[in-house]
Write a protein that holds these residues in place. Structure first.
Motif, PDB file in Angstrom:
ATOM      1  N   PRO A   3      24.357 -22.251  59.263  1.00 17.25           N
ATOM      2  CA  PRO A   3      23.630 -22.006  60.261  1.00 17.25           C
ATOM      3  C   PRO A   3      23.606 -20.064  60.768  1.00 17.25           C
ATOM      4  O   PRO A   3      23.006 -19.643  61.805  1.00 17.25           O
ATOM      5  CB  PRO A   3      24.652 -22.432  61.582  1.00 17.25           C
ATOM      6  CG  PRO A   3      24.956 -23.635  60.684  1.00 17.25           C
ATOM      7  CD  PRO A   3      24.584 -23.588  59.812  1.00 17.25           C
ATOM      8  N   SER A   4      25.030 -19.861  60.214  1.00 18.03           N
ATOM      9  CA  SER A   4      25.357 -18.663  61.035  1.00 18.03           C
ATOM     10  C   SER A   4      24.479 -17.386  60.372  1.00 18.03           C
ATOM     11  O   SER A   4      24.361 -16.242  60.327  1.00 18.03           O
ATOM     12  CB  SER A   4      26.996 -18.316  60.949  1.00 18.03           C
ATOM     13  OG  SER A   4      26.902 -18.340  58.728  1.00 18.03           O
ATOM     14  N   THR A  23      22.232 -13.057  59.067  1.00 16.34           N
ATOM     15  CA  THR A  23      24.131 -12.190  58.863  1.00 16.34           C
ATOM     16  C   THR A  23      24.469 -13.229  57.634  1.00 16.34           C
ATOM     17  O   THR A  23      24.432 -14.060  57.118  1.00 16.34           O
ATOM     18  CB  THR A  23      25.236 -12.520  60.035  1.00 16.34           C
ATOM     19  OG1 THR A  23      24.604 -12.061  60.890  1.00 16.34           O
ATOM     20  CG2 THR A  23      26.499 -12.499  60.231  1.00 16.34           C
ATOM     21  N   ASP A  24      25.120 -12.035  56.642  1.00 19.09           N
ATOM     22  CA  ASP A  24      25.390 -12.415  55.544  1.00 19.09           C
ATOM     23  C   ASP A  24      26.815 -13.445  55.231  1.00 19.09           C
ATOM     24  O   ASP A  24      27.340 -12.167  54.991  1.00 19.09           O
ATOM     25  CB  ASP A  24      24.541 -11.208  54.457  1.00 19.09           C
ATOM     26  CG  ASP A  24      24.946 -11.867  52.882  1.00 19.09           C
ATOM     27  OD1 ASP A  24      25.184 -13.315  52.466  1.00 19.09           O
ATOM     28  OD2 ASP A  24      24.914 -11.643  51.844  1.00 19.09           O
ATOM     29  N   SER A  25      27.039 -14.480  55.851  1.00 18.36           N
ATOM     30  CA  SER A  25      28.073 -14.846  56.203  1.00 18.36           C
ATOM     31  C   SER A  25      28.866 -14.786  54.668  1.00 18.36           C
ATOM     32  O   SER A  25      30.541 -15.040  54.892  1.00 18.36           O
ATOM     33  CB  SER A  25      28.165 -15.831  57.025  1.00 18.36           C
ATOM     34  OG  SER A  25      27.677 -17.114  56.072  1.00 18.36           O
ATOM     35  N   ASN A  26      28.399 -15.332  53.305  1.00 17.75           N
ATOM     36  CA  ASN A  26      29.176 -15.867  52.347  1.00 17.75           C
ATOM     37  C   ASN A  26      28.869 -14.733  51.474  1.00 17.75           C
ATOM     38  O   ASN A  26      29.507 -14.438  50.316  1.00 17.75           O
ATOM     39  CB  ASN A  26      28.529 -16.592  51.898  1.00 17.75           C
ATOM     40  CG  ASN A  26      26.943 -16.698  51.854  1.00 17.75           C
ATOM     41  OD1 ASN A  26      26.391 -15.950  51.669  1.00 17.75           O
ATOM     42  ND2 ASN A  26      26.701 -17.993  50.824  1.00 17.75           N
ATOM     43  N   GLY A  27      27.565 -13.601  52.094  1.00 20.62           N
ATOM     44  CA  GLY A  27      27.965 -11.976  50.993  1.00 20.62           C
ATOM     45  C   GLY A  27      27.351 -12.352  50.000  1.00 20.62           C
ATOM     46  O   GLY A  27      27.413 -11.379  48.755  1.00 20.62           O
ATOM     47  N   ASN A  36      16.059 -21.023  63.447  1.00 17.60           N
ATOM     48  CA  ASN A  36      16.654 -21.410  62.125  1.00 17.60           C
ATOM     49  C   ASN A  36      15.761 -22.218  61.651  1.00 17.60           C
ATOM     50  O   ASN A  36      14.503 -22.513  61.836  1.00 17.60           O
ATOM     51  CB  ASN A  36      18.065 -22.934  62.994  1.00 17.60           C
ATOM     52  CG  ASN A  36      18.686 -22.557  63.562  1.00 17.60           C
ATOM     53  OD1 ASN A  36      19.069 -21.381  63.509  1.00 17.60           O
ATOM     54  ND2 ASN A  36      18.993 -22.529  65.044  1.00 17.60           N
ATOM     55  N   LYS A  37      15.806 -23.002  60.460  1.00 20.56           N
ATOM     56  CA  LYS A  37      15.506 -23.780  59.164  1.00 20.56           C
ATOM     57  C   LYS A  37      14.681 -24.259  60.148  1.00 20.56           C
ATOM     58  O   LYS A  37      15.200 -25.502  60.770  1.00 20.56           O
ATOM     59  CB  LYS A  37      15.976 -23.356  57.752  1.00 20.56           C
ATOM     60  CG  LYS A  37      14.878 -24.786  56.442  1.00 20.56           C
ATOM     61  CD  LYS A  37      15.770 -24.862  55.694  1.00 20.56           C
ATOM     62  CE  LYS A  37      15.016 -25.677  54.829  1.00 20.56           C
ATOM     63  NZ  LYS A  37      15.718 -26.024  53.934  1.00 20.56           N
TER      64      LYS A  37
END
Length: 601
Positions: A508-509, A495-499, A3-4
């Motif tokens: 976090p994702s 994981t590109d959760s927001n595309g 994580n960051k």
């Protein structure tokens, strides 16, 4: 999972000057101050035998020596309006002790930094040492007794916590265990104390305020604004070293003072006190502020940019090399752009140092952060992982040398191998391959190019859209050993959760995957077969990881079928008759020509 991470280091340091004055309570965790306390100040020059004697400490943070203000007088002030206190943050859980002392002989006890135990003073054994720590409002009161028996001189000094460290708590955020770089200088207090502006009066409850400079330095290393990144090798990308600027790079001093806790900027060892006697205003600069990045040797450095911001990164302003900052590459000065080293495998230690002009600019402009952007690339066939971190170090007068290290964002490329054989396992050379990002692209002849984009290969050899200048399709042709390979390929690492196609560490994702999960699928297409063999005809899927390029066995084995022998286009007898007829015509034509010549003669 990575994580960051923001590596935060705080250092609080006293400059050896005590501002002794009254303090007041404020609501815990709040910026709302209560009314200042009423002190017991007597108009009788003779100490009484009934009043309580006490010392109250108020602990505040300041940002630079210029905020120390004037010396205190032992009286209480209203921090809501006092120029030296307004807006200052309090420090909770700072540990103190007091002991009662007496002079040896005729020694004058004014400053424990000048008068030492055993030579100038000794402990009064009848007084029991007291300890305590500041409350949420930054206050700590020592009640030393009632009546004339409590009169005398007391030594107040800061002490370590139960872990043997100098620390404090931020009552606003609740953060505990914040390291104090240098403890407050000790000081003497008379009880009762003569009122400074009216020497006919006595103060029985003295209020003192030892201020501490606090530096809050935050390091954040990113690559293309994320904690991971991947792109087709050979394309440009950048690393960002972003640091919260510490307080005290420049202090404007308006009156004589002594700065204790000095250190030699070369050796880092303690040095003599700094006596500031003017002329005023006096500009006191940090000895140095440096950002050092020992770049991975596989990186090719094209240039650096140094910027500052005063609005949390909404707008960045460039600093000028040679004016605001100076640069060293592997220990040698670089005086102009580009700051570059394009040799793979070569050392690339880049040190950026703020000059005094730069320190003055960021102080006057109230800049909060500085960042160094390293513009880089890698060779087109690079495979593997690159991590990179940076260091900061600085020395502010009155503080110990400070250094810290950032976290390490990562850059990735992968590759894979192809083995080309016939059905008997014999190596085949001359087979040409393209790769595509999806199976549909592979079927549509939409192949990957050197710029990381895909273009459709037309039957006439052109592309749609047209390949940009200098861009070529990624191809590989099997050699005599039947080997072909693709290197420097982009991998998926989050994981590109927001595309939106961009890693956002604040989500976090979208944290960087574990190393074993970093991979990407490609599709291999044989676009030209060896002479005498059939094309593969069907795209082959291959999963590329950080280790596939170094595996012993090939990721894709392409076995070619030999060409079949098709029948001739005509029968053997017919061909023979044609040959005989052509021969007869030829002979007949020659005979006629000879006969005509004979008749003419």
């Amino acid at each position: 999972m990575k994580n960051k991470r923001k590596w935060i280091s705080k250092a609080a340091v006293s400059l050896g000057l005590l501002t002794m004055f009254g303090g007041v309570a404020l609501s815990a965790g709040s910026a709302v101050y209560a009314a200042p306390p009423t002190q017991n100040i007597s108009g009788n020059a003779v100490s009484d035998n009934t009043s309580d004697r006490s010392i109250t400490i108020w602990k505040y943070e300041i940002n630079s020596a210029s905020e120390l203000g004037e010396r205190g007088d032992g009286e209480s002030l209203d921090p809501a309006v006092a120029p030296d206190l307004a807006g200052k943050k309090v420090m909770q859980d700072v540990n103190f002790e007091i002991i009662k002392v007496e002079a040896i002989g005729n020694a004058n006890l004014t400053d424990p930094l000048q008068q030492v135990e055993g030579t100038h003073w000794q402990v009064v054994s009848s007084f029991t040492r007291q300890t305590g720590k500041t409350a949420a409002d930054g206050s700590l009161t020592f009640d030393v007794g009632t009546g004339k028996a409590a009169d005398g001189i007391y030594l107040v000094r800061e002490i370590t916590d139960t872990n043997g460290e100098y620390t404090y708590t931020d009552p606003t955020t609740g953060e505990t265990g914040i390291k104090i770089n240098k403890p407050m200088d000790p000081f003497f207090v008379h009880l009762p104390q003569t009122k400074r502006d009216d020497t006919s009066k006595l103060i029985y409850d003295v209020h003192v305020h030892p201020k501490n400079i606090v530096t809050d330095t935050e390091l954040d290393k990113t690559v293309e604004s994320g904690k991971g990144y991947s792109i087709k090798a050979g394309q440009d990308f950048q690393w960002e070293a972003t640091t919260a600027l510490p307080s005290g790079l420049l202090s404007i001093i308006d009156e004589p003072m002594t700065i204790t806790g000095m250190h030699d900027p070369v050796t880092g060892l303690p040095a003599a006190n700094l006596e500031i006697t003017g002329p005023f205003p006096y500009e006191l600069y940090a000895d140095y502020f440096r950002i050092t990045d020992d770049l991975n040797a596989s990186l090719l450095l094209k240039d650096i940019v140094v910027q500052v911001t005063d609005d949390d990164g909404a707008t960045w302003t460039d600093l000028t090399i040679g004016t605001h900052f100076e640069v060293e590459m592997n220990g040698s000065a670089v005086t102009a752009h580009p700051v570059a080293n394009m040799t793979a495998g070569a050392a690339k230690e880049v040190m950026v140092s703020l000059k005094e002009v730069g320190m003055k600019k960021v102080t006057e402009d109230e800049d909060t952060h500085i960042r160094v952007i390293y513009e880089t690339t890698v060779e087109e066939d690079f495979n593997g992982k690159i991590t990179n971190k940076y260091d900061i170090d600085y020395l502010i007068p009155g503080q110990e040398p400070f250094s810290d290290t950032s976290d390490e964002p990562e850059y990735y490329n992968g590759g894979f191998d192809i083995k080309k054989t016939d059905k008997a396992g014999n190596d085949l050379s001359g087979a040409e391959f393209h790769i595509a990002l999806t199976e549909d692209d592979a079927k549509a002849k939409k192949y990957l190019a050197s710029d990381g984009n895909s273009y459709t290969l037309n039957d006439d050899g052109t592309s749609t859209p047209v390949l940009p200048t200098g861009v070529t399709y990624l191809t590989s042709t099997s050699n005599a050993s039947g080997e072909a390979h693709f290197d420097g390929l982009k991998l998926d690492w989050f994981t590109d959760s927001n595309g939106n196609g961009k890693q956002e560490p604040s989500i976090p994702s979208e944290a960087t995957w574990d190393e074993e999960d970093i991979q990407k699928d490609y599709w291999v297409v044989e676009t030209k077969s060896p002479s005498g063999y059939e094309l593969l005809k069907t795209p082959q899927k291959v999963t590329v990881t950080l280790t596939t390029h170094s595996n012993t066995d090939p990721e894709v084995t392409v076995v070619n079928e030999p060409e079949t022998k098709l029948p001739f286009t005509g029968g053997t007898g017919t061909m023979l008759l044609v040959i005989i007829a052509i021969g007869a015509i030829t002979i007949g034509t020659a005979a006629i020509a000879i006969d005509k010549k004979r008749r003419a003669v």
